[in-house]
Design an enzyme around this catalytic site. Structure first.
Site, PDB file in Angstrom:
ATOM      1  N   GLY A   1       1.084  -1.335  -0.151  1.00 35.89           N
ATOM      2  CA  GLY A   1      -0.056   0.285  -0.341  1.00 35.89           C
ATOM      3  C   GLY A   1       0.519   1.398   0.387  1.00 35.89           C
TER       4      GLY A   1
ATOM      5  N   GLY B   1      -0.402   5.392  -1.274  1.00 40.57           N
ATOM      6  CA  GLY B   1      -1.275   5.548  -0.165  1.00 40.57           C
ATOM      7  C   GLY B   1      -0.932   7.002   0.556  1.00 40.57           C
TER       8      GLY B   1
ATOM      9  N   ASP C   1       2.491  -1.550  -4.603  1.00 40.10           N
ATOM     10  CA  ASP C   1       1.031  -0.961  -4.295  1.00 40.10           C
ATOM     11  C   ASP C   1      -0.450  -1.712  -5.183  1.00 40.10           C
ATOM     12  OD1 ASP C   1      -0.605   1.465  -3.162  1.00 40.10           O
ATOM     13  OD2 ASP C   1      -2.128   0.403  -4.348  1.00 40.10           O
TER      14      ASP C   1
ATOM     15  N   ARG D   1      -2.191  -0.292  -7.509  1.00 42.13           N
ATOM     16  CA  ARG D   1      -1.953   0.753  -8.721  1.00 42.13           C
ATOM     17  C   ARG D   1      -0.840   1.014  -8.969  1.00 42.13           C
ATOM     18  NH1 ARG D   1      -4.437   5.416  -4.124  1.00 42.13           N
ATOM     19  NH2 ARG D   1      -3.119   3.890  -2.584  1.00 42.13           N
TER      20      ARG D   1
ATOM     21  N   ASN E   1      -1.338  -6.694  -4.743  1.00 38.01           N
ATOM     22  CA  ASN E   1      -2.557  -7.635  -4.629  1.00 38.01           C
ATOM     23  C   ASN E   1      -2.728  -7.526  -3.084  1.00 38.01           C
ATOM     24  OD1 ASN E   1      -4.787  -6.976  -3.297  1.00 38.01           O
ATOM     25  ND2 ASN E   1      -5.967  -7.797  -5.193  1.00 38.01           N
TER      26      ASN E   1
ATOM     27  N   TYR F   1     -15.207   0.477   9.445  1.00 33.97           N
ATOM     28  CA  TYR F   1     -13.388   0.731   9.622  1.00 33.97           C
ATOM     29  C   TYR F   1     -12.969   0.920  10.722  1.00 33.97           C
ATOM     30  CZ  TYR F   1      -9.250   3.947   9.585  1.00 33.97           C
ATOM     31  OH  TYR F   1      -7.952   4.282   8.772  1.00 33.97           O
TER      32      TYR F   1
ATOM     33  N   LYS G   1     -10.297  -1.835  12.066  1.00 34.35           N
ATOM     34  CA  LYS G   1      -8.935  -1.527  13.033  1.00 34.35           C
ATOM     35  C   LYS G   1      -9.370  -2.030  14.921  1.00 34.35           C
ATOM     36  CE  LYS G   1      -7.003   1.098   9.552  1.00 34.35           C
ATOM     37  NZ  LYS G   1      -5.674   0.253   9.435  1.00 34.35           N
TER      38      LYS G   1
HETATM   39  N1  SER Z   1      -8.270   9.728   8.658  1.00 31.18           N
HETATM   40  C1  SER Z   1      -8.807   8.046   8.706  1.00 31.18           C
HETATM   41  C2  SER Z   1     -10.916   8.742   8.184  1.00 31.18           C
HETATM   42  O1  SER Z   1     -10.924   9.313   8.528  1.00 31.18           O
HETATM   43  C3  SER Z   1      -9.365   7.723  10.653  1.00 31.18           C
HETATM   44  O2  SER Z   1      -8.607   7.190  10.834  1.00 31.18           O
HETATM   45  O3  SER Z   1     -10.889   7.499   8.149  1.00 31.18           O
END
Ligand code: SER
Length: 319
Positions: free
Chosen positions: A10, A13, A36, A38, A54, A144, A148
């Site tokens: 990655g 990014g 990445d 990409r 990937n 998300y 995490k």
């Molecule tokens: N910057 C991130 C988000 O907004 C937070 O980990 O998803």
């Protein structure tokens, strides 16, 4: 210590680009293999080895680890909070599968260290929102955040069960001028600088008094490398560390920009990201990181605003 071979998953990014460049300075260009899904980011071009990979492809990742005699992995591939809500299952798959694969490969190939970023998104509406402690109520409401928090628990599990040296930080919103943000709720604080210089105005997707913890990318990159270089016995938490630098609202960042661009105009049109932001901390207690391995931030809102406007102005004139 510098005798390491690092794999970045990655690398194109928002964090990946700058972290790759910084690690290449520290460890030598050829010792940092950037990958990445990409095409190579233009800023990485010519700075060291690049492979299209990937992060979900365990076999290809394993092959590259063996071929390059990799000793450390930084796994930065992920879907962020706003993008994740559009396709929750996909976000879960990408975020968890890539992590579990890397943890397994870490054990199998006896890697020295693994870095994987966590986020303030692990917290939720039931968490105390001011000065959120390192250990507190953690009930994330975004996919998300769920990925995490689950990931943090897996990192701790692999450390305790197999002695894998995994380290992690709960980043706040990250603000950068070199690389573009990718689908987060805190991205408004990057877009606003671009729009202020281009159009003299910005419509914020968060309401004016929405406070969120934020950090300038230079601090985040330095902190990440300092965490990774700290002696293992200083790393007392094998979940992720809270780290913080500043906290501001859209109204406050607009005022900081107005100082430089007096005619700057700010409007507000909150969208679905407002609800995500309303469930996150306003500010973070990072005493554990400061005490355990010496974390310190350098940039506040005004210093960051100077830097952002200066660098973006130069970048736009070049374009
Ligand atoms: N910057 C991130 C988000 O907004 C937070 O980990 O998803």
């Amino acid at each position: 210590m510098k005798n390491e071979k690092i794999l970045i998953l990655g690398a194109c990014g928002q964090i990946g680009v700058e972290l790759t460049l910084a690690l290449r300075q520290t460890y030598g260009n050829d010792n940092v293999i950037a990958t990445d899904i990409r095409e190579e980011h233009p800023l990485l071009h010519g700075t060291g080895p690049y492979v299209v990979l990937n992060a979900m492809d365990a076999a290809a990742t394993h092959e590259l680890i063996k071929k390059e005699a990799i000793t450390q992995i930084y796994l930065l591939a992920a879907l962020l909070s706003a993008t994740g809500e559009k396709d929750p299952k996909r976000a879960w798959d990408i975020n968890m599968q890539s992590l579990l694969q890397v943890l397994d490969l870490g054990v199998q190939e006896k890697l020295h260290k693994i870095y994987w970023p966590s986020s303030i998104a692990v917290f939720g509406p039931t968490t105390p929102r001011d000065n959120t402690p390192q250990q507190t109520i953690v009930e994330p409401r975004t996919v998300y955040g769920i990925s995490k928090y689950a990931g943090e628990l897996w990192c701790q599990y692999y450390n305790q069960r197999w002695g894998l040296d995994v380290r992690s930080l709960r980043y706040p919103g990250l603000i950068s001028w070199k690389s573009e943000p990718g689908g987060g709720t805190t991205d408004y604080a990057v877009e606003i600088y671009h729009e202020a210089l281009k159009n003299g105005s910005y419509t914020s997707f968060l309401s004016e008094n929405t406070y969120l913890p934020m950090m300038y990318m230079d601090d985040a990159i330095r902190g990440t490398i300092e965490l990774m270089e700290a002696p293992a016995d200083k790393i007392k938490s094998r979940m992720a560390y809270n780290i913080s630098a500043m906290s501001f609202s859209p109204k406050e960042i607009a005022a900081a920009i107005k100082y430089h661009i007096p005619d700057f105009r700010m409007d507000y049109a909150p969208d679905f990201r407002q609800q995500i932001a309303d469930g996150w901390p306003k500010s973070i207690d990072d005493r554990a990181a400061r005490g355990d391995w010496g974390w310190q931030h350098e940039f506040d809102l005004n210093r960051m605003t100077n830097e952002m406007l200066k660098h973006l102005k130069e970048k736009m004139q070049l374009a």
